[in-house]
Design an enzyme around this catalytic site. Structure first.
Site, PDB file in Angstrom:
ATOM      1  N   THR A   5     -53.203 -22.449  -0.192  1.00 32.14           N
ATOM      2  CA  THR A   5     -53.890 -23.643  -1.028  1.00 32.14           C
ATOM      3  C   THR A   5     -52.538 -24.070  -1.937  1.00 32.14           C
ATOM      4  O   THR A   5     -52.507 -25.269  -2.342  1.00 32.14           O
ATOM      5  CB  THR A   5     -54.890 -22.982  -1.858  1.00 32.14           C
ATOM      6  OG1 THR A   5     -55.885 -22.469  -0.807  1.00 32.14           O
ATOM      7  CG2 THR A   5     -55.752 -23.988  -2.702  1.00 32.14           C
ATOM      8  N   TYR A  57     -66.865 -31.028  -3.765  1.00 27.26           N
ATOM      9  CA  TYR A  57     -66.342 -29.772  -4.385  1.00 27.26           C
ATOM     10  C   TYR A  57     -67.383 -29.181  -5.196  1.00 27.26           C
ATOM     11  O   TYR A  57     -67.052 -28.371  -6.129  1.00 27.26           O
ATOM     12  CB  TYR A  57     -65.141 -30.300  -5.411  1.00 27.26           C
ATOM     13  CG  TYR A  57     -63.782 -30.549  -4.751  1.00 27.26           C
ATOM     14  CD1 TYR A  57     -63.233 -29.719  -3.597  1.00 27.26           C
ATOM     15  CD2 TYR A  57     -63.121 -31.768  -4.794  1.00 27.26           C
ATOM     16  CE1 TYR A  57     -62.068 -29.882  -2.854  1.00 27.26           C
ATOM     17  CE2 TYR A  57     -62.039 -31.976  -4.078  1.00 27.26           C
ATOM     18  CZ  TYR A  57     -61.433 -30.920  -3.193  1.00 27.26           C
ATOM     19  OH  TYR A  57     -60.117 -31.215  -2.727  1.00 27.26           O
ATOM     20  N   LYS A  99     -54.943 -36.056   0.620  1.00 24.83           N
ATOM     21  CA  LYS A  99     -55.064 -36.461  -0.841  1.00 24.83           C
ATOM     22  C   LYS A  99     -54.164 -37.309  -1.338  1.00 24.83           C
ATOM     23  O   LYS A  99     -53.335 -37.861  -0.594  1.00 24.83           O
ATOM     24  CB  LYS A  99     -54.859 -35.134  -1.542  1.00 24.83           C
ATOM     25  CG  LYS A  99     -56.021 -34.092  -1.142  1.00 24.83           C
ATOM     26  CD  LYS A  99     -55.914 -32.786  -1.791  1.00 24.83           C
ATOM     27  CE  LYS A  99     -56.760 -31.799  -1.563  1.00 24.83           C
ATOM     28  NZ  LYS A  99     -56.835 -30.618  -2.686  1.00 24.83           N
ATOM     29  N   ARG A 136     -48.536 -27.749   3.676  1.00 30.15           N
ATOM     30  CA  ARG A 136     -48.553 -27.706   2.339  1.00 30.15           C
ATOM     31  C   ARG A 136     -47.041 -26.934   2.001  1.00 30.15           C
ATOM     32  O   ARG A 136     -46.326 -27.206   0.944  1.00 30.15           O
ATOM     33  CB  ARG A 136     -49.355 -26.489   1.967  1.00 30.15           C
ATOM     34  CG  ARG A 136     -50.744 -27.497   1.574  1.00 30.15           C
ATOM     35  CD  ARG A 136     -51.895 -26.702   1.309  1.00 30.15           C
ATOM     36  NE  ARG A 136     -53.267 -27.248   1.005  1.00 30.15           N
ATOM     37  CZ  ARG A 136     -54.349 -26.550   1.352  1.00 30.15           C
ATOM     38  NH1 ARG A 136     -54.423 -25.536   1.674  1.00 30.15           N
ATOM     39  NH2 ARG A 136     -55.424 -27.278   0.908  1.00 30.15           N
ATOM     40  N   GLU A 188     -69.625 -31.054   4.054  1.00 31.22           N
ATOM     41  CA  GLU A 188     -68.684 -32.297   3.688  1.00 31.22           C
ATOM     42  C   GLU A 188     -68.770 -33.639   4.680  1.00 31.22           C
ATOM     43  O   GLU A 188     -68.532 -34.532   4.120  1.00 31.22           O
ATOM     44  CB  GLU A 188     -67.323 -31.537   3.880  1.00 31.22           C
ATOM     45  CG  GLU A 188     -67.177 -30.579   2.826  1.00 31.22           C
ATOM     46  CD  GLU A 188     -65.826 -29.702   3.378  1.00 31.22           C
ATOM     47  OE1 GLU A 188     -65.102 -30.040   4.473  1.00 31.22           O
ATOM     48  OE2 GLU A 188     -65.369 -28.764   2.517  1.00 31.22           O
ATOM     49  N   PHE A 199     -60.664 -25.524 -13.136  1.00 26.15           N
ATOM     50  CA  PHE A 199     -59.982 -26.843 -12.614  1.00 26.15           C
ATOM     51  C   PHE A 199     -60.720 -27.855 -12.077  1.00 26.15           C
ATOM     52  O   PHE A 199     -60.476 -28.823 -11.706  1.00 26.15           O
ATOM     53  CB  PHE A 199     -59.011 -26.109 -11.461  1.00 26.15           C
ATOM     54  CG  PHE A 199     -59.651 -25.443 -10.325  1.00 26.15           C
ATOM     55  CD1 PHE A 199     -60.127 -26.030  -9.299  1.00 26.15           C
ATOM     56  CD2 PHE A 199     -59.862 -24.107 -10.458  1.00 26.15           C
ATOM     57  CE1 PHE A 199     -60.990 -25.489  -8.222  1.00 26.15           C
ATOM     58  CE2 PHE A 199     -60.330 -23.380  -9.275  1.00 26.15           C
ATOM     59  CZ  PHE A 199     -60.993 -24.177  -8.277  1.00 26.15           C
ATOM     60  N   ARG A 242     -56.604 -25.109   9.108  1.00 24.96           N
ATOM     61  CA  ARG A 242     -56.343 -24.175   8.105  1.00 24.96           C
ATOM     62  C   ARG A 242     -55.071 -23.561   8.187  1.00 24.96           C
ATOM     63  O   ARG A 242     -54.243 -23.484   7.134  1.00 24.96           O
ATOM     64  CB  ARG A 242     -57.297 -23.291   7.797  1.00 24.96           C
ATOM     65  CG  ARG A 242     -58.813 -23.942   7.744  1.00 24.96           C
ATOM     66  CD  ARG A 242     -59.011 -24.151   6.265  1.00 24.96           C
ATOM     67  NE  ARG A 242     -59.327 -23.127   5.291  1.00 24.96           N
ATOM     68  CZ  ARG A 242     -59.188 -23.236   4.142  1.00 24.96           C
ATOM     69  NH1 ARG A 242     -59.595 -24.395   3.539  1.00 24.96           N
ATOM     70  NH2 ARG A 242     -59.064 -22.210   3.153  1.00 24.96           N
ATOM     71  N   ASN A 283     -51.885 -30.906  -3.406  1.00 30.40           N
ATOM     72  CA  ASN A 283     -51.527 -29.951  -2.232  1.00 30.40           C
ATOM     73  C   ASN A 283     -51.697 -30.649  -1.015  1.00 30.40           C
ATOM     74  O   ASN A 283     -52.064 -29.979  -0.057  1.00 30.40           O
ATOM     75  CB  ASN A 283     -52.357 -28.563  -2.470  1.00 30.40           C
ATOM     76  CG  ASN A 283     -53.588 -28.506  -2.316  1.00 30.40           C
ATOM     77  OD1 ASN A 283     -54.090 -29.693  -2.335  1.00 30.40           O
ATOM     78  ND2 ASN A 283     -54.237 -27.602  -1.819  1.00 30.40           N
ATOM     79  N   HIS A 320     -56.911 -31.242   2.487  1.00 29.26           N
ATOM     80  CA  HIS A 320     -58.002 -30.589   2.201  1.00 29.26           C
ATOM     81  C   HIS A 320     -58.429 -30.306   3.580  1.00 29.26           C
ATOM     82  O   HIS A 320     -58.337 -31.163   4.461  1.00 29.26           O
ATOM     83  CB  HIS A 320     -59.090 -31.167   1.437  1.00 29.26           C
ATOM     84  CG  HIS A 320     -60.441 -30.540   1.821  1.00 29.26           C
ATOM     85  ND1 HIS A 320     -61.018 -29.048   0.973  1.00 29.26           N
ATOM     86  CD2 HIS A 320     -61.440 -30.525   2.643  1.00 29.26           C
ATOM     87  CE1 HIS A 320     -61.879 -28.727   1.397  1.00 29.26           C
ATOM     88  NE2 HIS A 320     -62.346 -29.551   2.344  1.00 29.26           N
TER      89      HIS A 320
HETATM   90  P1  CMP Z   1     -58.629 -27.653  -1.427  1.00 28.02           P
HETATM   91  O1  CMP Z   1     -58.616 -27.183  -0.167  1.00 28.02           O
HETATM   92  O2  CMP Z   1     -58.952 -29.394  -1.573  1.00 28.02           O
HETATM   93  O3  CMP Z   1     -60.133 -27.124  -1.937  1.00 28.02           O
HETATM   94  C1  CMP Z   1     -60.291 -26.989  -3.450  1.00 28.02           C
HETATM   95  C2  CMP Z   1     -59.188 -27.211  -4.285  1.00 28.02           C
HETATM   96  O4  CMP Z   1     -58.904 -26.952  -5.527  1.00 28.02           O
HETATM   97  C3  CMP Z   1     -57.911 -26.817  -3.598  1.00 28.02           C
HETATM   98  O5  CMP Z   1     -57.678 -27.515  -2.210  1.00 28.02           O
HETATM   99  C4  CMP Z   1     -56.874 -26.952  -4.811  1.00 28.02           C
HETATM  100  O6  CMP Z   1     -56.444 -28.286  -4.644  1.00 28.02           O
HETATM  101  C5  CMP Z   1     -57.969 -26.964  -6.081  1.00 28.02           C
HETATM  102  N1  CMP Z   1     -57.637 -25.654  -6.635  1.00 28.02           N
HETATM  103  C6  CMP Z   1     -58.126 -24.286  -6.234  1.00 28.02           C
HETATM  104  N2  CMP Z   1     -57.764 -23.514  -7.352  1.00 28.02           N
HETATM  105  C7  CMP Z   1     -57.083 -24.293  -8.214  1.00 28.02           C
HETATM  106  C8  CMP Z   1     -56.504 -23.896  -9.571  1.00 28.02           C
HETATM  107  N3  CMP Z   1     -56.474 -22.607  -9.928  1.00 28.02           N
HETATM  108  N4  CMP Z   1     -56.054 -24.952 -10.310  1.00 28.02           N
HETATM  109  C9  CMP Z   1     -55.927 -26.064  -9.809  1.00 28.02           C
HETATM  110  N5  CMP Z   1     -56.546 -26.446  -8.738  1.00 28.02           N
HETATM  111  C10 CMP Z   1     -57.145 -25.532  -7.842  1.00 28.02           C
END
Ligand code: CMP
Length: 148
Positions: free
Chosen positions: A91, A49, A9, A102, A126, A57, A85, A112, A115
């Site tokens: 996450t 997404y 990211k 992370r 994807e 979010f 993963r 974070n 992905h």
């Molecule tokens: P990612 O693995 O890219 O998949 C979905 C993304 O949504 C996740 O990483 C986070 O960056 C984001 N995400 C998930 N839950 C939340 C949340 N509660 N608030 C903000 N961002 C979120």
């Protein structure tokens, strides 16, 4: 062998962490078969997404992932989906275990770092957003019997 998609990211790219993160995956035994630096359009981000559409979010997530360059990569190896993963960690970077990407580099849930596809179905959804099939290389490293 199983393929997976990862995105580094904008926080990872701007913090110059791309090489460090790829190094972890390569040392583990995964192989880079697709790679590009790109800036996502809003439409691409919303498609990527789409499973989160409607969540509080979602708009912030799309805004963030389109705010700067990302690195998209296809990694290959046995169980590459679960391995990426596990190496990525939980996450929310503030809760992710030390030793994970992370856990070591992220303080939050939006910024974070990475992905990683969470299933083969997610990978199928994807992958075409970022790559054509022709952009993926098929090759052997020659040491597979020592790794898998
Ligand atoms: P990612 O693995 O890219 O998949 C979905 C993304 O949504 C996740 O990483 C986070 O960056 C984001 N995400 C998930 N839950 C939340 C949340 N509660 N608030 C903000 N961002 C979120």
């Amino acid at each position: 062998m199983e393929k997976t998609l990862i995105l580094l990211k904008p926080d990872a790219v701007k913090r110059r962490l791309s090489g460090e993160i790829f190094s972890r995956f390569e040392k583990k035994g995964l192989k880079i078969v697709g790679l590009k630096l790109m800036r996502l359009s809003k439409a691409q981000a919303e498609r990527h997404y789409s499973v989160h559409k409607g969540k509080p979010f979602f708009n912030g997530l799309v805004e963030y992932i389109t705010s700067g360059p990302i690195v998209a990569a296809v990694l290959e190896g046995e169980n590459s989906i679960s391995i990426t993963r596990t190496l990525s960690g939980a996450t929310d970077g503030s809760k992710a275990a030390p030793g994970t990407i992370r856990g070591d580099y992220s303080m939050g849930i939006e910024k974070n770092i990475i992905h990683a596809s969470d299933s083969s179905e997610s990978f199928e959804h994807e992958f075409p957003i970022f790559f054509s099939k022709e952009e993926v290389q098929e090759y052997n490293c020659g040491d597979e019997e020592n790794i898998f």
